[in-house]
Design a protein around this motif. Sequence first.
Motif, PDB file in Angstrom:
ATOM      1  N   ASP A 374       0.846  -1.191   0.000  1.00  0.00           N
ATOM      2  CA  ASP A 374       0.000   0.000   0.000  1.00  0.00           C
ATOM      3  C   ASP A 374       0.888   1.250   0.000  1.00  0.00           C
ATOM      4  OD1 ASP A 374      -2.921   1.034   0.542  1.00  0.00           O
ATOM      5  OD2 ASP A 374      -1.632   2.148   1.922  1.00  0.00           O
ATOM      6  N   GLN A 375       0.368   2.376  -0.483  1.00  0.00           N
ATOM      7  CA  GLN A 375       1.178   3.596  -0.521  1.00  0.00           C
ATOM      8  C   GLN A 375       1.603   4.034   0.876  1.00  0.00           C
ATOM      9  OE1 GLN A 375      -0.587   7.015  -2.522  1.00  0.00           O
ATOM     10  NE2 GLN A 375       1.409   7.621  -3.310  1.00  0.00           N
ATOM     11  N   ASP A 376       0.810   3.734   1.903  1.00  0.00           N
ATOM     12  CA  ASP A 376       1.174   4.066   3.281  1.00  0.00           C
ATOM     13  C   ASP A 376       2.304   3.191   3.815  1.00  0.00           C
ATOM     14  OD1 ASP A 376      -0.644   6.176   3.720  1.00  0.00           O
ATOM     15  OD2 ASP A 376      -2.269   4.749   3.985  1.00  0.00           O
ATOM     16  N   GLN A 377       2.716   2.186   3.049  1.00  0.00           N
ATOM     17  CA  GLN A 377       3.873   1.360   3.401  1.00  0.00           C
ATOM     18  C   GLN A 377       5.128   1.820   2.657  1.00  0.00           C
ATOM     19  OE1 GLN A 377       1.764  -2.317   2.331  1.00  0.00           O
ATOM     20  NE2 GLN A 377       1.866  -2.968   4.481  1.00  0.00           N
ATOM     21  N   TYR A 378       5.021   2.962   2.005  1.00  0.00           N
ATOM     22  CA  TYR A 378       6.140   3.666   1.388  1.00  0.00           C
ATOM     23  C   TYR A 378       6.931   2.788   0.410  1.00  0.00           C
ATOM     24  CZ  TYR A 378       4.956   6.570   5.395  1.00  0.00           C
ATOM     25  OH  TYR A 378       4.278   7.307   6.324  1.00  0.00           O
ATOM     26  N   ASP A 446      13.891  -9.354  -9.047  1.00  0.00           N
ATOM     27  CA  ASP A 446      13.722 -10.807  -9.015  1.00  0.00           C
ATOM     28  C   ASP A 446      13.209 -11.308  -7.670  1.00  0.00           C
ATOM     29  OD1 ASP A 446      14.562 -11.009 -11.624  1.00  0.00           O
ATOM     30  OD2 ASP A 446      16.632 -11.574 -11.134  1.00  0.00           O
ATOM     31  N   HIS A 447      13.482 -10.577  -6.573  1.00  0.00           N
ATOM     32  CA  HIS A 447      12.973 -11.018  -5.278  1.00  0.00           C
ATOM     33  C   HIS A 447      11.957 -10.028  -4.686  1.00  0.00           C
ATOM     34  CE1 HIS A 447      16.481  -8.557  -3.753  1.00  0.00           C
ATOM     35  NE2 HIS A 447      15.578  -8.209  -2.849  1.00  0.00           N
ATOM     36  N   ARG A 448      11.262  -9.331  -5.569  1.00  0.00           N
ATOM     37  CA  ARG A 448      10.333  -8.285  -5.137  1.00  0.00           C
ATOM     38  C   ARG A 448       9.173  -8.818  -4.301  1.00  0.00           C
ATOM     39  NH1 ARG A 448       9.795  -9.654 -10.315  1.00  0.00           N
ATOM     40  NH2 ARG A 448       7.748  -9.962 -11.293  1.00  0.00           N
ATOM     41  N   ASP A 449       8.721 -10.032  -4.562  1.00  0.00           N
ATOM     42  CA  ASP A 449       7.535 -10.543  -3.873  1.00  0.00           C
ATOM     43  C   ASP A 449       7.764 -10.766  -2.381  1.00  0.00           C
ATOM     44  OD1 ASP A 449       6.209 -10.552  -6.288  1.00  0.00           O
ATOM     45  OD2 ASP A 449       6.600 -12.665  -6.711  1.00  0.00           O
ATOM     46  N   SER A 450       9.009 -10.905  -1.963  1.00  0.00           N
ATOM     47  CA  SER A 450       9.301 -11.182  -0.550  1.00  0.00           C
ATOM     48  C   SER A 450       9.495  -9.918   0.275  1.00  0.00           C
ATOM     49  CB  SER A 450      10.559 -12.047  -0.448  1.00  0.00           C
ATOM     50  OG  SER A 450      11.699 -11.348  -0.951  1.00  0.00           O
ATOM     51  N   VAL A 451       9.416  -8.756  -0.363  1.00  0.00           N
ATOM     52  CA  VAL A 451       9.732  -7.493   0.311  1.00  0.00           C
ATOM     53  C   VAL A 451       8.530  -6.951   1.063  1.00  0.00           C
ATOM     54  CG1 VAL A 451      10.360  -5.070  -0.084  1.00  0.00           C
ATOM     55  CG2 VAL A 451      11.566  -6.893  -1.305  1.00  0.00           C
ATOM     56  N   ARG A 452       8.763  -6.501   2.285  1.00  0.00           N
ATOM     57  CA  ARG A 452       7.755  -5.804   3.072  1.00  0.00           C
ATOM     58  C   ARG A 452       8.090  -4.317   3.103  1.00  0.00           C
ATOM     59  NH1 ARG A 452       7.544 -10.121   8.129  1.00  0.00           N
ATOM     60  NH2 ARG A 452       6.430 -11.789   7.005  1.00  0.00           N
ATOM     61  N   GLY A 453       7.116  -3.532   3.466  1.00  0.00           N
ATOM     62  CA  GLY A 453       7.304  -2.093   3.430  1.00  0.00           C
ATOM     63  C   GLY A 453       7.931  -1.524   4.687  1.00  0.00           C
ATOM     64  N   LEU A 454       7.806  -0.216   4.833  1.00  0.00           N
ATOM     65  CA  LEU A 454       8.368   0.523   5.952  1.00  0.00           C
ATOM     66  C   LEU A 454       7.281   1.291   6.696  1.00  0.00           C
ATOM     67  CD1 LEU A 454      11.423   2.100   4.081  1.00  0.00           C
ATOM     68  CD2 LEU A 454      11.534   0.172   5.671  1.00  0.00           C
ATOM     69  N   LYS A 455       7.602   1.695   7.912  1.00  0.00           N
ATOM     70  CA  LYS A 455       6.762   2.636   8.654  1.00  0.00           C
ATOM     71  C   LYS A 455       7.622   3.825   9.054  1.00  0.00           C
ATOM     72  CE  LYS A 455       7.441   0.331  13.132  1.00  0.00           C
ATOM     73  NZ  LYS A 455       6.757  -0.277  14.310  1.00  0.00           N
ATOM     74  N   MET A 456       7.040   5.014   9.036  1.00  0.00           N
ATOM     75  CA  MET A 456       7.770   6.217   9.414  1.00  0.00           C
ATOM     76  C   MET A 456       7.745   6.362  10.932  1.00  0.00           C
ATOM     77  SD  MET A 456       7.240  10.193   8.157  1.00  0.00           S
ATOM     78  CE  MET A 456       7.135   9.744   6.440  1.00  0.00           C
TER      79      MET A 456
END
Length: 475
Positions: A374-378, A446-456
């Motif tokens: 989501d966009q809120d996950q930067y 290539d490993h994009r599916d395993s990535v989680r986002g960030l929080k500010m």
Amino acid sequence: MSNHTHQSLHTMGQQQDRRSWAEPYRIKMVEPLHMTTREEREQALAEAGFNTFLLRSRDVYIDLLTDSGTNAMSDRQWAGIMLGDEAYAGSENFYRLEETVRECYGWKYLVPTHQGRGAENLLSQSLITPGSHVPGNMYFTTTRFHQEHAGATFHDVIIDEAHDSHSLHPFKGNVDIDKLAALIDEVGADRIPYVCVAATVNMAGGQPISMANLRAVRELTSRHGIPIYLDATRAMENALFIQEREEGYAGEPITDILREFCSYSDGATMSGKKDPLVNIGGWLSTNDRDLYEEARNLVVVYEGLHTYGGMAGRDMEAMAIGIREALDDDYMKSRVGQVRYLGMLLEQWGIPFVKPVGGHAIFLDARDFYPHLDQDQYPAQTLAAELYLESGIRSMERGIVSAGRDAVTGENHRPKLELTRLTIPRRVYTQAHMDVVAESVKACFDHRDSVRGLKMVYEPRYLRFFQARFEPLTA
């Protein structure tokens, strides 16, 4: 670069018989680069709060954070450094810079500043009053801040295609004339101190505005007595796109295209750290004598005396030389050609980025890169962090973090474009560096599916993207 080669780069990877090209300069001095380990990068990124702006440069391998002030100067510019007249008042270098700007861009008056945002501040403080409205072809972070800080409301009047990373419109920086006309009718011409036109448009992906469009903006604003002020930091790159894409300009030298382009405006803010090939400095130019007198008085308050304005004499000399060097057609084709080469590599692997390729950077489409975030996950901030972890390459976010908050409501601005910018410094890196960058982006893809986002976890009051801090999401 030959026309044949340039065309093949422009088509980004279509199977053609393509001859190799080389930069129109040779390397005289080198600066060693150091590649860190993955463990070292993990520690550095955590200490920086997952904000690439807070990384120490010693921990960066290939630095694509910005093209602002990261240029490599020529032997002639370094020779010019030795001609610095550091007199407090009346430096000879100021008059050389003033003459160069007048000859190459065409505006009558020049007020030097320490960099582009100093010029933005002078323009905003001189022309904006509370309740003003400033239309522009998409916002830029510092520009909008100074406009809003002076009491104005910014209005985006760029064409809709600019907000679509997949659109192949050749001039996505164009002003939507109907949007601009509607705003004038709505708020009244007397409440619009000027129209701000960027060339090229950074936040849209380094996209150009056409000569015909700026001419049409001029015709509309002239009927209402509204001035036009350019953000001319990359106007030379914009001139190259006009030369390539706009009917009637093929074969015209960039020098002539630039002069005509600027003639449809009343002045400009300039960051000398881009087109003019120096590491610091800027200026405000204008044809308006009254604005000039106000700005040259204000510059004494904010920057320094009106004949140096925050720059040393040696910096003004180097800038005057750099302006003329940057107007060389072969140089400009190689500058944009290097960006296109990187785009060509990414295109062949199906990596999503803003198209057509812009003038100073590749803008990775973080929404398409990480559709599960989501966009809120930067997502754009996340991609910048992942690329650094992968390879030590520093890029930057150009999405919801950069967009900031509404000055009135406090709500996040939510731009349609969520981008991670790979910005190419001028005359700094080779084609081999671009190969490394492309391969590193592909590894992240290539490993994009395993990535989680960030929080500010920390948000500064102003221009938060510079100093905000983040932490990885754990779920």
